[in-house]
Scaffold this active site. Structure first.
Site, mmCIF file in Angstrom:
data_model
loop_
_atom_site.group_PDB
_atom_site.id
_atom_site.type_symbol
_atom_site.label_atom_id
_atom_site.label_comp_id
_atom_site.label_asym_id
_atom_site.label_seq_id
_atom_site.Cartn_x
_atom_site.Cartn_y
_atom_site.Cartn_z
ATOM 1 N N LYS A 1 54.382 35.332 -15.025
ATOM 2 C CA LYS A 1 53.446 36.460 -15.153
ATOM 3 C C LYS A 1 54.200 37.668 -15.711
ATOM 4 C CE LYS A 1 50.066 38.982 -12.237
ATOM 5 N NZ LYS A 1 49.552 39.123 -10.847
ATOM 6 N N SER B 1 44.488 38.486 -10.499
ATOM 7 C CA SER B 1 45.032 39.060 -11.713
ATOM 8 C C SER B 1 46.008 38.158 -12.450
ATOM 9 C CB SER B 1 45.733 40.369 -11.362
ATOM 10 O OG SER B 1 46.868 40.119 -10.530
ATOM 11 N N SER C 1 45.671 37.356 -5.854
ATOM 12 C CA SER C 1 45.828 37.100 -7.294
ATOM 13 C C SER C 1 46.523 35.818 -7.685
ATOM 14 C CB SER C 1 46.544 38.268 -7.961
ATOM 15 O OG SER C 1 45.615 39.305 -8.171
HETATM 16 N N1 GLN Z 1 41.670 41.380 -6.920
HETATM 17 C C1 GLN Z 1 42.494 42.228 -6.118
HETATM 18 C C2 GLN Z 1 42.624 43.579 -6.770
HETATM 19 O O1 GLN Z 1 41.983 43.795 -7.721
HETATM 20 C C3 GLN Z 1 43.836 41.576 -5.882
HETATM 21 C C4 GLN Z 1 44.795 41.752 -6.978
HETATM 22 C C5 GLN Z 1 46.116 41.118 -6.719
HETATM 23 O O2 GLN Z 1 46.283 40.314 -5.807
HETATM 24 N N2 GLN Z 1 47.094 41.524 -7.531
HETATM 25 O O3 GLN Z 1 43.364 44.425 -6.344
#
Ligand code: GLN
Length: 508
Positions: A82, A157, A181
């Site tokens: 990532k 994400s 995420s």
């Molecule tokens: N969907 C969550 C957010 O928007 C989690 C994001 C993540 O785990 N980086 O913050």
């Protein structure tokens, strides 16, 4: 072996063939680079691919093997990282325009461990800007398409890390899980994804979103592949002040034990608050079939109530933006990446403001504003302080639950992957998708998502069915329980469908 066959092998199978000398890492790496060339214009998994660097690294592993050097179990197997992991000499953007053109001078601990284990880094994967999002639509560069249906989100994400593994561009990848995420895109793309215990995977060199939650975690197409990567990257790191100085749980051994398919004596709790109203019927029926399979394997299944779980969503969406507003203050136009309006006329403050205006996307700005407000004097106790207290209530729910059961299970997401664009103008609707993953994040306990079946796509009845994930949560530093239960469930499901889960996608 033909390149098209190589890319469909699991990481464990690739590793075995590499060790036996049946294939070289250069061949394996080239096959995956070819798949990236063939599909990535459509899927959009990668923000940066460095084929020459990957092939050179693969050649070094092949030479070391030929020279009889001791190599790690995954040596020569490709991986995608990532773009939130800082990589020395390789551009790193965190999916943001504000870091466009930045080439880090150092390496994150987790990626350094992957390199030391002989994993071959193909490139940096697409993501929601600064890991904020559940759809990958917040990437400043390009969206990611779900390999099962190109009009659907891959989840976020870590959307690019998930789509890369699901589209056979790489057998393994790393993401970060702050509020879901890794687990959420794993569920939506039909993969195994793991959020290890907070503090057991180093945050050093991981571009910070919410420091009390950020956790690097592995993606694989099988439980064993995910376990092998988990073990390769985990463990104490003095460079991270919240790193846990304790042995890494034996997740590979647990995956092996689970594969024998016996869960006699294992107590599984179904979380009452995570299911029912607001969950798609296709998701619930795949989840319930998964729970029945656990029973068939000998586990005792009971329902467990975690009464405070419903407060996770508001608590998370105060804590994460608060920490983000502080962490993102470092993007000040002076130290990294973008600088706008530095014409000798504008003041430093004006340059900072113009840079942040141009460099951050809408979701990032929304969170900075929300977080700065929640932390401001007069509001701190009412918002941030209260949200932190919710974490204590959640921790008590987990403690009480784990007195009754060994693991807790739930669906990973309330819905299957929805159409790209469906929630883009409704952030609150997008946040609802994190309901099931947030409790484990806020408390720091380990949690895995693994595919349990396919459900009809409510946005396209009669169209391609989409993957459903089942989440397994365990107590702190008992990550091995997720792998034992996950491997047993995977084995039983593979046996009943006669093929590994992703084979359903491969034959399309
Ligand atoms: N969907 C969550 C957010 O928007 C989690 C994001 C993540 O785990 N980086 O913050």
């Amino acid at each position: 072996m033909a390149p098209s066959e190589l890319i469909h092998l699991s990481a464990a199978d690739l590793a075995a063939r590499l060790a036996a000398g049946d294939v070289t890492s250069v061949e394996v790496t080239q096959a995956h680079l070819d798949q990236i060339s063939a599909v990535d214009d459509t899927i959009g998994s990668f923000l940066h691919v460095d084929g020459a660097k990957a092939l050179a690294q693969a050649a070094t592993v092949d030479e070391d093997r030929a020279a009889g050097k001791a190599l790690g179990p995954l040596a020569g197997v490709p991986i995608g990282l990532k773009d939130v992991f800082v990589t020395r000499g390789t551009p790193t953007t965190a999916g943001s325009k504000i870091l466009e053109g930045w080439t880090p001078p150092y390496e994150s601990t987790v990626s350094a461990r992957a390199l030391a284990a002989g994993l071959v880094v193909l490139g940096k994967t697409n993501m929601d800007e600064f890991a904020m999002g559940s759809t990958n639509e917040n990437s400043a560069y390009k969206p990611v398409r779900n390999p099962w249906n190109h009009d659907r989100i891959p989840g976020g994400s870590s959307g690019g890390s998930a789509s890369a593994v699901a589209s056979f561009e790489t057998p393994l990848s790393l993401g970060t899980d702050t509020g879901g995420s890794v687990r959420q895109p794993a569920a939506m793309c039909g993969l195994v994804g793991m959020k290890p215990t907070y503090g057991s995977n180093s945050r050093y060199g991981v571009i910070a979103f919410s420091s009390s939650l950020d956790t690097p975690g592995p993606f694989g197409r099988t439980v064993m592949d995910t376990a092998l990567l988990h073990e390769a990257i985990s463990g104490y790191d003095p460079c991270d002040s919240t790193s846990i100085d304790a042995p890494v749980p034996g997740v590979v051994a647990a995956a092996r034990k689970g594969a024998n398919g016996d869960l006699t004596g294992v107590r599984v709790g179904v979380v009452r608050e995570l299911g029912g109203d607001g969950y798609e019927t296709g998701v619930m029926s795949a989840f319930e079939a998964g729970v029945q399979t656990l029973r068939d394997l000998g586990a005792t299944v009971t329902e467990v109530s975690c009464p405070h779980f419903s407060y996770s969503l508001p608590a998370y969406y105060l804590i994460a933006p608060s920490e983000a507003s502080s962490n993102l203050a470092r993007f000040d136009s002076v130290r990294y990446g973008l600088r706008v309006g530095d014409d000798g006329e504008a003041s430093l403050e004006e340059v900072m403001s113009m840079t942040r205006e141009a460099g951050f996307g809408a979701e990032v700005k929304r969170r900075i504003i929300l977080g700065a407000y929640a932390l401001s004097s007069g509001y701190y106790d009412a918002y941030y302080g209260q949200a932190q207290k919710v974490r204590t209530l959640l921790a008590r729910d987990f403690t009480a639950a784990f007195e009754q059961v060994d693991v807790l299970v739930s669906p990973t997401t309330p819905t299957v992957a929805y159409p790209i664009g469906a929630k883009v103008n409704d952030p609150l609707a997008m946040y609802q998708g994190d309901l099931c993953t947030l409790p484990a994040s806020l408390v720091g306990v380990p949690a895995m998502s693994l595919p349990v079946g396919l459900a009809e796509d409510p946005a396209d009845s009669g169209g391609t069915p989409l993957p459903v994930g089942l989440q397994i949560m365990a107590p702190t530093m008992a990550d091995d329980r997720c792998y034992r239960v996950g491997a047993a469930l995977e084995g039983a499901l593979d046996a009943s469908r006669g093929a590994p889960f992703l084979a359903e996608l491969a034959i399309r």
